[in-house]
Scaffold this motif. Structure first.
Motif, mmCIF file in Angstrom:
data_model
loop_
_atom_site.group_PDB
_atom_site.id
_atom_site.type_symbol
_atom_site.label_atom_id
_atom_site.label_comp_id
_atom_site.label_asym_id
_atom_site.label_seq_id
_atom_site.Cartn_x
_atom_site.Cartn_y
_atom_site.Cartn_z
ATOM 1 N N ASP A 11 0.851 -1.193 0.000
ATOM 2 C CA ASP A 11 0.000 0.000 0.000
ATOM 3 C C ASP A 11 0.885 1.241 0.000
ATOM 4 O OD1 ASP A 11 -1.707 2.143 0.562
ATOM 5 O OD2 ASP A 11 -3.019 0.928 1.831
ATOM 6 N N PRO A 12 0.823 2.090 -1.023
ATOM 7 C CA PRO A 12 1.684 3.280 -1.060
ATOM 8 C C PRO A 12 1.431 4.240 0.091
ATOM 9 C CG PRO A 12 0.035 3.357 -2.816
ATOM 10 C CD PRO A 12 -0.020 1.996 -2.232
ATOM 11 N N ARG A 13 0.206 4.225 0.659
ATOM 12 C CA ARG A 13 -0.054 5.082 1.820
ATOM 13 C C ARG A 13 0.712 4.589 3.036
ATOM 14 N NH1 ARG A 13 -5.958 4.771 -0.268
ATOM 15 N NH2 ARG A 13 -5.531 2.640 0.331
ATOM 16 N N ASN A 14 0.771 3.264 3.217
ATOM 17 C CA ASN A 14 1.570 2.715 4.310
ATOM 18 C C ASN A 14 3.045 3.023 4.097
ATOM 19 O OD1 ASN A 14 -0.354 1.632 6.027
ATOM 20 N ND2 ASN A 14 -0.384 -0.357 5.008
ATOM 21 N N LEU A 15 3.495 2.885 2.857
ATOM 22 C CA LEU A 15 4.893 3.203 2.556
ATOM 23 C C LEU A 15 5.197 4.650 2.916
ATOM 24 C CD1 LEU A 15 7.687 2.923 1.320
ATOM 25 C CD2 LEU A 15 6.645 3.144 -0.952
ATOM 26 N N GLY A 16 4.350 5.566 2.474
ATOM 27 C CA GLY A 16 4.579 6.976 2.771
ATOM 28 C C GLY A 16 4.579 7.249 4.261
ATOM 29 N N VAL B 158 0.947 9.062 -4.426
ATOM 30 C CA VAL B 158 0.237 8.785 -3.176
ATOM 31 C C VAL B 158 1.223 8.669 -2.018
ATOM 32 C CG1 VAL B 158 -1.214 7.115 -1.960
ATOM 33 C CG2 VAL B 158 -1.677 7.661 -4.357
ATOM 34 N N ALA B 159 2.329 7.934 -2.239
ATOM 35 C CA ALA B 159 3.342 7.802 -1.197
ATOM 36 C C ALA B 159 4.004 9.142 -0.893
ATOM 37 C CB ALA B 159 4.393 6.778 -1.627
ATOM 38 N N TRP B 160 4.268 9.935 -1.945
ATOM 39 C CA TRP B 160 4.819 11.278 -1.754
ATOM 40 C C TRP B 160 3.939 12.059 -0.801
ATOM 41 C CZ3 TRP B 160 9.283 13.348 -2.464
ATOM 42 C CH2 TRP B 160 10.095 13.051 -3.558
ATOM 43 N N ARG B 161 2.645 12.063 -1.095
ATOM 44 C CA ARG B 161 1.719 12.883 -0.332
ATOM 45 C C ARG B 161 1.630 12.407 1.112
ATOM 46 N NH1 ARG B 161 -2.311 12.119 -3.354
ATOM 47 N NH2 ARG B 161 -3.703 10.870 -2.078
ATOM 48 N N THR B 162 1.557 11.070 1.316
ATOM 49 C CA THR B 162 1.438 10.528 2.664
ATOM 50 C C THR B 162 2.695 10.783 3.484
ATOM 51 O OG1 THR B 162 0.089 8.772 1.674
ATOM 52 C CG2 THR B 162 0.731 8.483 3.953
ATOM 53 N N SER B 163 3.830 10.816 2.818
ATOM 54 C CA SER B 163 5.082 11.062 3.547
ATOM 55 C C SER B 163 5.232 12.513 3.964
ATOM 56 C CB SER B 163 6.279 10.653 2.685
ATOM 57 O OG SER B 163 6.543 11.625 1.684
ATOM 58 N N ALA B 164 4.308 13.363 3.518
ATOM 59 C CA ALA B 164 4.344 14.801 3.827
ATOM 60 C C ALA B 164 5.659 15.428 3.393
ATOM 61 C CB ALA B 164 4.099 15.031 5.324
ATOM 62 N N GLY B 165 6.179 14.959 2.285
ATOM 63 C CA GLY B 165 7.379 15.566 1.725
ATOM 64 C C GLY B 165 8.681 14.989 2.246
#
Length: 320
Positions: A178-183, A210-217
Motif C-alpha cells: 500500500d503506497p499510503r503505508n509506505l509513505g 500517493v506515497a509522496w503525499r502521505t510522507s508529507a514531503g
C-alpha cells in the motif's frame, strides 16, 4: 475335379526357400546409435508446450518493458486537496495543470500561488486534456505532475548511516504494497532519526504520488533504495555489524524489552496481511511485538513501525 482344384495364388515357386526376411535380423543392433533421451515438451519447437513457453517469455518481457517505462514516466496527482497537500509539503513537481473555465476557490488560488512561487510551470489546459493527463481521475480541475522518484543505491545506505554521527538506524519494508503505508513509514522513519529506507524490488509499493503525499514531503529528504534481494541485503548489513529486528505479532520480545535499540539496527516491517516472509524472518536476530489491549487483532503496518521507531528513539535519547 473339385478335389484337385487349388486356390489361385496358393502355389509356391519350387525354387524359393522359406526363411527370414532380408534385413539385419537384429545382428547390427549394437552398431546403431541412439538419439538420446526424449527432450522435454517445452524444449521441442513443434510441441504446444514449447509454444506456450515462448509466448509466456514474450509476455514477461513486455511486462518488464511496461514496468520500466512506467517507473521512468512522470505521475500526475489529481484533485484540489491532494495537489495542494503536495505543494504545501514541497514535493518536487514539474507542472501544475489548471482546467480552463473551472470555478476557482481558495485551494485553486493557493495552489497556483505556491506553484508560481517555486518556479513550477502553471499550464491552463482544456478539461478533456486534463482528463487524459490524469487518466480519467477525479481531478476537480487541478493536476500536478510529479517526476519519477530517484532511488538511492542500497549499498550506499549503510555508508550514509555510518556518516550521520549517530548509531545506524535503517528501515526495511518486506512486502508492504500500500503506497499510503509506505509513505507513512517513510514519515515515521524521518521523524525518529532513521537514516534510510530500503524496499524489495518485487511485491512492494514504490514512491508514487500517493506515497509522496502521505510522507508529507519527507521522501524528498530521506534516502530510499530498492534491494534486488532483500534477504541478501539484510545479511550484508548483519555482517557489517547491524542487528536485524523484525516486527511480528509473536515476537521473541515485546517492545519494552527491545534492548538492541541503542546499537546499530535495522527495523524490518512486514506486509499488511502476511507479516514477515519466511526467509526474512530467519534472517532477523530478534523479532519484536507490541503489547496491545485485549480484543485488538493487530496494528496497521505503518502504525506498528511508528511505535517501534519511537521506542528506539526514546532509548537512544536516554543513552545521550
Amino acid at each position: 475335379m473339385a478335389g484337385n482344384s487349388k486356390r489361385r495364388g496358393a502355389m509356391r515357386n519350387p525354387g524359393s526357400k522359406k526363411g527370414a526376411v532380408v534385413g539385419s535380423g537384429g545382428q547390427k543392433s549394437k552398431g546403431l546409435q541412439g538419439k538420446g533421451p526424449t527432450p522435454k515438451a517445452a524444449d521441442r519447437p513443434n510441441h504446444p508446450a514449447y509454444k506456450r513457453a515462448q509466448a509466456g517469455a514474450k509476455a514477461d518481457q513486455a511486462r518488464s518493458r511496461r514496468q520500466k517505462n512506467a517507473e521512468n514516466a512522470p505521475e500526475t496527482v489529481a484533485g484540489r486537496n491532494p495537489v495542494l497537500e503536495c505543494l504545501r509539503a514541497d514535493i518536487p513537481a514539474t507542472a501544475l495543470y489548471v482546467a480552463m473555465g473551472i470555478e476557482s476557490d481558495d485551494r485553486v488560488a493557493e495552489a497556483v500561488q505556491l506553484a508560481a512561487g517555486r518556479g513550477i510551470s502553471v499550464l491552463e489546459v482544456q478539461r478533456g486534456e486534463l482528463d487524459r493527463i490524469t487518466g480519467g481521475a477525479m481531478h476537480q480541475g487541478l493536476g500536478l505532475q510529479v517526476p519519477p522518484y530517484e532511488y538511492a543505491d542500497a549499498r550506499e545506505l549503510l555508508k550514509i548511516a555510518q556518516e550521520s554521527g549517530n548509531p545506524p538506524l535503517l528501515v526495511a519494508l518486506d512486502g508492504v504494497t500500500d503506497p499510503r503505508n509506505l509513505g507513512a513509514v517513510v514519515r515515521s522513519a524521518a521523524a525518529f532519526g532513521a537514516q534510510g529506507v530500503v524496499l524489495p524490488q518485487r511485491r512492494s509499493a514504490s514512491i508514487t504520488a500517493v506515497a509522496w503525499r502521505t510522507s508529507a514531503g519527507t521522501a524528498a529528504r530521506m534516502p530510499i533504495a530498492i534491494a534486488t534481494n532483500l534477504t541478501r541485503q539484510l545479511r550484508e548489513w548483519a555482517e557489517a555489524g547491524l542487528m536485524v529486528v523484525g516486527l511480528d505479532a509473536d515476537g521473541d520480545v515485546d517492545v519494552d524489552g527491545l534492548d538492541l535499540a541503542t546499537g546499530p539496527l535495522v527495523v524490518v516491517v512486514g506486509s499488511e496481511g502476511r507479516g514477515l516472509s519466511r526467509l526474512v524472518r530467519e534472517t532477523c536476530d530478534q523479532t519484536v511485538s507490541i503489547p496491545m489491549a485485549a480484543g485488538v487483532e493487530s496494528l496497521n503496518a505503518s502504525v506498528a513501525a511508528g511505535v517501534v521507531l519511537a521506542e528506539v528513539a526514546r532509548r537512544r535519547r536516554l543513552e545521550l
